[in-house]
Write a protein that holds these residues in place. Sequence first.
Motif, PDB file in Angstrom:
ATOM      1  N   ARG A 109      81.298  74.157  38.266  1.00 30.42           N
ATOM      2  CA  ARG A 109      80.988  74.569  39.640  1.00 30.42           C
ATOM      3  C   ARG A 109      81.980  73.952  40.618  1.00 30.42           C
ATOM      4  O   ARG A 109      82.427  74.599  41.569  1.00 30.42           O
ATOM      5  N   ARG A 110      82.323  72.689  40.358  1.00 23.00           N
ATOM      6  CA  ARG A 110      83.236  71.969  41.259  1.00 23.00           C
ATOM      7  C   ARG A 110      84.623  72.591  41.265  1.00 23.00           C
ATOM      8  O   ARG A 110      85.270  72.687  42.306  1.00 23.00           O
ATOM      9  N   ILE A 111      85.078  73.024  40.093  1.00 27.12           N
ATOM     10  CA  ILE A 111      86.438  73.580  40.006  1.00 27.12           C
ATOM     11  C   ILE A 111      86.456  75.093  40.163  1.00 27.12           C
ATOM     12  O   ILE A 111      87.521  75.715  40.110  1.00 27.12           O
ATOM     13  N   GLY A 112      85.281  75.685  40.345  1.00 21.87           N
ATOM     14  CA  GLY A 112      85.219  77.112  40.630  1.00 21.87           C
ATOM     15  C   GLY A 112      85.330  78.035  39.440  1.00 21.87           C
ATOM     16  O   GLY A 112      85.634  79.225  39.609  1.00 21.87           O
TER      17      GLY A 112
ATOM     18  N   GLU B 195      76.119  68.218  32.828  1.00 17.58           N
ATOM     19  CA  GLU B 195      77.350  67.678  33.401  1.00 17.58           C
ATOM     20  C   GLU B 195      78.446  68.732  33.435  1.00 17.58           C
ATOM     21  O   GLU B 195      79.190  68.830  34.411  1.00 17.58           O
ATOM     22  N   SER B 196      78.569  69.520  32.360  1.00 13.44           N
ATOM     23  CA  SER B 196      79.601  70.555  32.330  1.00 13.44           C
ATOM     24  C   SER B 196      79.361  71.591  33.416  1.00 13.44           C
ATOM     25  O   SER B 196      80.307  72.132  33.997  1.00 13.44           O
ATOM     26  N   ILE B 197      78.088  71.875  33.719  1.00 15.89           N
ATOM     27  CA  ILE B 197      77.769  72.840  34.770  1.00 15.89           C
ATOM     28  C   ILE B 197      78.324  72.366  36.107  1.00 15.89           C
ATOM     29  O   ILE B 197      78.930  73.140  36.861  1.00 15.89           O
ATOM     30  N   VAL B 198      78.130  71.087  36.393  1.00 16.90           N
ATOM     31  CA  VAL B 198      78.617  70.519  37.655  1.00 16.90           C
ATOM     32  C   VAL B 198      80.131  70.587  37.721  1.00 16.90           C
ATOM     33  O   VAL B 198      80.715  70.934  38.758  1.00 16.90           O
ATOM     34  N   ILE B 199      80.788  70.289  36.617  1.00 16.90           N
ATOM     35  CA  ILE B 199      82.256  70.303  36.584  1.00 16.90           C
ATOM     36  C   ILE B 199      82.780  71.706  36.819  1.00 16.90           C
ATOM     37  O   ILE B 199      83.693  71.927  37.632  1.00 16.90           O
TER      38      ILE B 199
ATOM     39  N   SER C 272      70.137  82.254  37.388  1.00 19.40           N
ATOM     40  CA  SER C 272      71.352  81.752  38.040  1.00 19.40           C
ATOM     41  C   SER C 272      72.584  82.242  37.296  1.00 19.40           C
ATOM     42  O   SER C 272      73.587  82.620  37.907  1.00 19.40           O
ATOM     43  N   SER C 273      72.499  82.253  35.968  1.00 20.15           N
ATOM     44  CA  SER C 273      73.603  82.735  35.150  1.00 20.15           C
ATOM     45  C   SER C 273      73.862  84.216  35.406  1.00 20.15           C
ATOM     46  O   SER C 273      75.011  84.652  35.530  1.00 20.15           O
ATOM     47  N   VAL C 274      72.802  84.994  35.503  1.00 24.45           N
ATOM     48  CA  VAL C 274      72.932  86.429  35.785  1.00 24.45           C
ATOM     49  C   VAL C 274      73.565  86.658  37.157  1.00 24.45           C
ATOM     50  O   VAL C 274      74.422  87.537  37.321  1.00 24.45           O
TER      51      VAL C 274
ATOM     52  N   GLU D  25      80.709  78.351  34.109  1.00 25.18           N
ATOM     53  CA  GLU D  25      79.445  77.824  34.630  1.00 25.18           C
ATOM     54  C   GLU D  25      78.283  78.685  34.156  1.00 25.18           C
ATOM     55  O   GLU D  25      77.232  78.182  33.739  1.00 25.18           O
ATOM     56  N   SER D  26      78.490  80.006  34.191  1.00 26.63           N
ATOM     57  CA  SER D  26      77.452  80.929  33.730  1.00 26.63           C
ATOM     58  C   SER D  26      77.137  80.716  32.258  1.00 26.63           C
ATOM     59  O   SER D  26      75.965  80.693  31.851  1.00 26.63           O
ATOM     60  N   ASN D  27      78.177  80.555  31.448  1.00 20.22           N
ATOM     61  CA  ASN D  27      77.970  80.326  30.019  1.00 20.22           C
ATOM     62  C   ASN D  27      77.226  79.015  29.763  1.00 20.22           C
ATOM     63  O   ASN D  27      76.366  78.931  28.874  1.00 20.22           O
TER      64      ASN D  27
END
Length: 202
Positions: free
Chosen positions: A7-10, A1-5, A41-43, A15-17
């Motif tokens: 990503r949404r806010i840029g 869920e945090s990944i989506v958030i 994806s993180s890299v 997001e990488s972490n």
Amino acid sequence: ESIVIFRRIGHKRNESNALNALAVALAGEGAFEDAVVLLRSSVALDRETGNRFHLGMKLSNIGQLYADLGDTSHAISFLHRALEVFDELDDKSGLADALSALAEVLIEQAGDSESAVLTLDRARFVAESTQDHYDLAREVGEFMFLAAEIMPTESRYGKARPFSYSRRGCWRLSQPEQGAACERQQTAKQEQFTRHEIVSGG
């Protein structure tokens, strides 16, 4: 869920972490392929944002995961990429760790004992230059492990096998909650070495 958030806010660094943290958790559960996808994806995000702080570690982890999956060529390729980053950042501890992981892949999967020894020699040299007793102790342990792999009939090395350790598989210790999984994995490997010694009459 945090990944989506994120990503949404840029917030690409966050997001990488988050991707990296989830990859570590998945790897600890044995979901190596999924972990590789997330780490790559993180890299990609790190390269996009210019964040090189954990880049070497992530590349090294990807290489070690590919080794766990039996993909030797990708394992070696990503470990070499990690070495380049550690060299550029003058991160000697990370460099020594990645060199040891590479040496293990070279001997265990590529069957290239000559390159493995040269790689491990460099790892020991780098560890000595850090003047860090922990780094040096790890390299000594890894040397004994690989020496036993290369020269199993030599009693001074073969007897050390149950007490040495494999570097690959323990990178997850960067996340404390994965310690138990790593410990179980290393215990199983030590038991395998012990059985080998009994069968071979060592």
